[in-house]
Design a protein around this motif. Structure first.
Motif, PDB file in Angstrom:
ATOM      1  N   LEU A 166      13.416  -0.063   1.117  1.00 33.12           N
ATOM      2  CA  LEU A 166      12.490   0.735   0.329  1.00 33.12           C
ATOM      3  C   LEU A 166      11.060   0.486   0.791  1.00 33.12           C
ATOM      4  N   ASP A 167      10.306   1.577   0.910  1.00 36.35           N
ATOM      5  CA  ASP A 167       8.872   1.455   1.143  1.00 36.35           C
ATOM      6  C   ASP A 167       8.229   0.893  -0.124  1.00 36.35           C
ATOM      7  N   LEU A 168       7.395  -0.113   0.027  1.00 38.11           N
ATOM      8  CA  LEU A 168       6.845  -0.800  -1.144  1.00 38.11           C
ATOM      9  C   LEU A 168       6.044   0.146  -2.027  1.00 38.11           C
ATOM     10  N   ALA A 169       5.200   0.975  -1.424  1.00 35.97           N
ATOM     11  CA  ALA A 169       4.344   1.850  -2.219  1.00 35.97           C
ATOM     12  C   ALA A 169       5.133   2.996  -2.842  1.00 35.97           C
ATOM     13  N   GLU A 170       5.932   3.688  -2.034  1.00 35.92           N
ATOM     14  CA  GLU A 170       6.645   4.860  -2.531  1.00 35.92           C
ATOM     15  C   GLU A 170       7.664   4.510  -3.612  1.00 35.92           C
ATOM     16  N   SER A 171       8.279   3.358  -3.501  1.00 33.37           N
ATOM     17  CA  SER A 171       9.314   2.972  -4.457  1.00 33.37           C
ATOM     18  C   SER A 171       8.759   2.401  -5.756  1.00 33.37           C
ATOM     19  N   GLY A 172       7.473   2.063  -5.775  1.00 35.19           N
ATOM     20  CA  GLY A 172       6.893   1.438  -6.953  1.00 35.19           C
ATOM     21  C   GLY A 172       7.003  -0.073  -6.960  1.00 35.19           C
ATOM     22  N   LEU A 173       7.612  -0.660  -5.920  1.00 38.11           N
ATOM     23  CA  LEU A 173       7.739  -2.117  -5.879  1.00 38.11           C
ATOM     24  C   LEU A 173       6.374  -2.793  -5.760  1.00 38.11           C
ATOM     25  N   ALA A 174       5.468  -2.200  -4.989  1.00 37.20           N
ATOM     26  CA  ALA A 174       4.136  -2.794  -4.853  1.00 37.20           C
ATOM     27  C   ALA A 174       3.431  -2.846  -6.200  1.00 37.20           C
ATOM     28  N   ALA A 175       3.547  -1.760  -6.980  1.00 38.96           N
ATOM     29  CA  ALA A 175       2.924  -1.732  -8.303  1.00 38.96           C
ATOM     30  C   ALA A 175       3.554  -2.766  -9.231  1.00 38.96           C
ATOM     31  N   ALA A 176       4.814  -3.115  -8.960  1.00 35.31           N
ATOM     32  CA  ALA A 176       5.509  -4.128  -9.767  1.00 35.31           C
ATOM     33  C   ALA A 176       5.225  -5.548  -9.276  1.00 35.31           C
ATOM     34  N   GLY A 177       4.369  -5.685  -8.248  1.00 38.93           N
ATOM     35  CA  GLY A 177       3.963  -7.007  -7.780  1.00 38.93           C
ATOM     36  C   GLY A 177       4.771  -7.557  -6.635  1.00 38.93           C
ATOM     37  N   VAL A 178       5.585  -6.716  -5.970  1.00 41.03           N
ATOM     38  CA  VAL A 178       6.419  -7.185  -4.863  1.00 41.03           C
ATOM     39  C   VAL A 178       5.671  -6.965  -3.542  1.00 41.03           C
ATOM     40  N   VAL A 208       9.336  -1.081   8.319  1.00 47.62           N
ATOM     41  CA  VAL A 208       9.784  -2.319   7.687  1.00 47.62           C
ATOM     42  C   VAL A 208       9.415  -2.253   6.214  1.00 47.62           C
ATOM     43  N   GLY A 209      10.403  -2.443   5.345  1.00 49.40           N
ATOM     44  CA  GLY A 209      10.172  -2.417   3.901  1.00 49.40           C
ATOM     45  C   GLY A 209      10.944  -3.535   3.228  1.00 49.40           C
ATOM     46  N   ALA A 210      11.110  -3.411   1.938  1.00 48.08           N
ATOM     47  CA  ALA A 210      11.809  -4.445   1.175  1.00 48.08           C
ATOM     48  C   ALA A 210      13.290  -4.112   1.089  1.00 48.08           C
ATOM     49  N   ALA A 211      14.118  -5.116   1.302  1.00 51.38           N
ATOM     50  CA  ALA A 211      15.564  -4.936   1.148  1.00 51.38           C
ATOM     51  C   ALA A 211      15.932  -5.049  -0.324  1.00 51.38           C
ATOM     52  N   VAL A 212      16.719  -4.108  -0.804  1.00 53.76           N
ATOM     53  CA  VAL A 212      17.252  -4.163  -2.165  1.00 53.76           C
ATOM     54  C   VAL A 212      18.749  -3.948  -2.089  1.00 53.76           C
TER      55      VAL A 212
END
Length: 455
Positions: A65-77, A95-99
């Protein structure tokens, strides 16, 4: 949310990965709570088993997941630093976050995560909604037994109600740092890039994921929530008793412990979803019971009482609501207190007026029976607990109606739930009256209960 006086552990049995589909006959006895002693009454009827499936999280497919598009960045990831040479070898792949991605062909209903060895991670979960859009990320709060995780005493997160969702994603992080992943050039599953991101990402991928189990809890609907389900308490409100919400007493593996006195109340929230119907409340309570009693080996549900956003009051721990039953809700302070949990995530929304009124109505009755002044302090002696705000042996003097966060290091009952304690105290003390009790929300007549398979 965090709780814990552990009851006698039940023997561990391996959990079958396939859903248990057959309906079984629960123990034919319920508890009538209006007498001095809980007494069994016959309730012969089949109750569908709450199925619990467990899947190793490492076995679930990974997605990037892209950090910004998925909302993970807003959640502090965020991602750890990536080795530039390794990034170069990955070419133009992002390169993004693995979920981890969990998919079922039927409603998931309730999801939690458990582990049987010490683990220090944080987790976020989101569910796909009916319109195909992903919901917001929810932090998964841990329940803490006050002892290291083990096969006999597993630890876990609070269960999250996802209802009819059939897909969820979970992000595992270490203080907000996630496992990095790359998108394969030809498509397919995400490729973890842990070799380029240091020891932290490697530990998350090889240790944390292998230790975590996705626990899928599938409580079945049981009855309509009509007035016939309600049991009146002598001099108090009507409640949905254990018999009516379908507590399978055969999974309860210990007798209740009683405190000599009742000194106060501690208010919680379940930290799950706020999106549920009146009929789904009963499934949520049944799911929490099965998870506490079976998955976490607590032998019973931890709360003494649960209240939904429609104002329905559910009997929790076995033993009689008019007796000083020691629950498993607040580590170090389960003795001499009654634990009331509001169903929902009250960090996100304020409790409804029916919910606040029902909490106040129950506590006015319960504290009144115990002779507790709701405007006075509750003096309690702290027992050992790792997340307690007080050392063992300390005598506390907090309001008789307090929040979980007053005693333990937690945000429970959420910022809005904690703010609601002020009007609850006023209603219990009589300076503001709770709203009149209204009939339970109507629901369609239930289909005939499933019969157990022939011998």
């Amino acid at each position: 949310m965090r709780r814990v006086r552990l009851r006698r552990a039940r023997p561990r049995h391996s959990l079958v990965l396939a859903t248990i589909a057959a309906a079984v006959v629960a123990s034919p006895f319920a508890v009538v709570m209006t007498g001095a002693e809980p007494r069994p009454t016959d309730r012969h009827r089949p109750v569908p088993t709450t199925a619990i499936d467990q899947i190793g999280l490492a076995q679930a497919p990974a997605a990037m997941l892209d950090l910004a598009e998925s909302g993970l960045a807003a959640a502090g990831v965020r991602l750890p630093e990536i080795d530039p040479d390794a990034a170069l070898r990955m070419g133009e792949r992002a390169v993004g976050a693995a979920v981890q991605h969990l998919v079922r062909d039927k409603p998931l209903k309730m999801v939690a995560f458990t582990w049987e060895r010490p683990l220090d991670v944080s987790m976020l979960l989101r569910a796909k909604q009916a319109d195909g859009a992903w919901g917001n990320w929810q932090k998964l709060d841990p329940v803490d037994s006050g002892r290291p995780a083990s096969p006999e005493h597993p630890m876990g997160t609070e269960p999250i109600w996802v209802g009819d969702a059939r897909e969820v994603q979970v992000a595992v992080t270490d203080n907000g740092l996630a496992i990095p992943a790359a998108e394969p050039a030809g498509g397919g599953l995400a490729e973890l890039v842990i070799g380029s991101a240091g020891s932290l990402a490697k530990t998350l991928a090889t240790t944390a994921l292998s230790a975590l189990k996705a626990t899928l809890i599938s409580p079945e609907g049981l009855l309509s929530l009509g007035s016939s389900m309600l049991t009146p308490l002598l001099g108090g409100p009507s409640v949905v008793a254990r018999a009516q919400w379908g507590a399978d007493e055969s999974i309860r593996c210990s007798s209740p412990a009683y405190s000599p006195t009742m000194r106060g109340a501690i208010v919680h929230h379940t930290a799950g979803s706020n999106d549920y119907t009146p009929q789904q409340s009963i499934e949520i309570v049944r799911g929490i019971y099965a998870y506490h009693a079976r998955s976490l080996n607590w032998c019973d549900i931890g709360y003494n009482v649960l209240v939904d956003k429609y104002g329905q009051i559910f009997e929790g721990a076995f033993g009689g609501l008019d007796r000083n039953v020691e629950g498993t809700h607040t580590g170090g302070f389960n003795k001499s207190t009654v634990g009331v949990s509001m169903i929902g995530n009250l960090d996100e929304v304020a409790p409804t007026t029916p919910m606040v009124s029902s909490v106040a109505r129950f506590l006015r009755w319960r504290l009144g029976k115990a002779g507790v002044n709701p405007a006075g302090p509750a003096q309690l002696t702290a027992e050992p607990f790792s997340d307690s705000k007080f050392p063992a042996g300390a005598v506390t003097s907090l309001p008789a109606i307090s929040g979980h966060r007053d005693y333990n290091s937690t945000t429970c009952p959420g910022q809005h739930g904690y703010a609601a304690l002020t009007p609850i105290r006023a209603m219990v003390g009589g300076t503001a009256a709770p709203a009149p009790e209204s009939p339970a929300p109507e629901s369609p007549a239930p289909p005939p209960p499933a019969q157990p398979p022939a011998a």
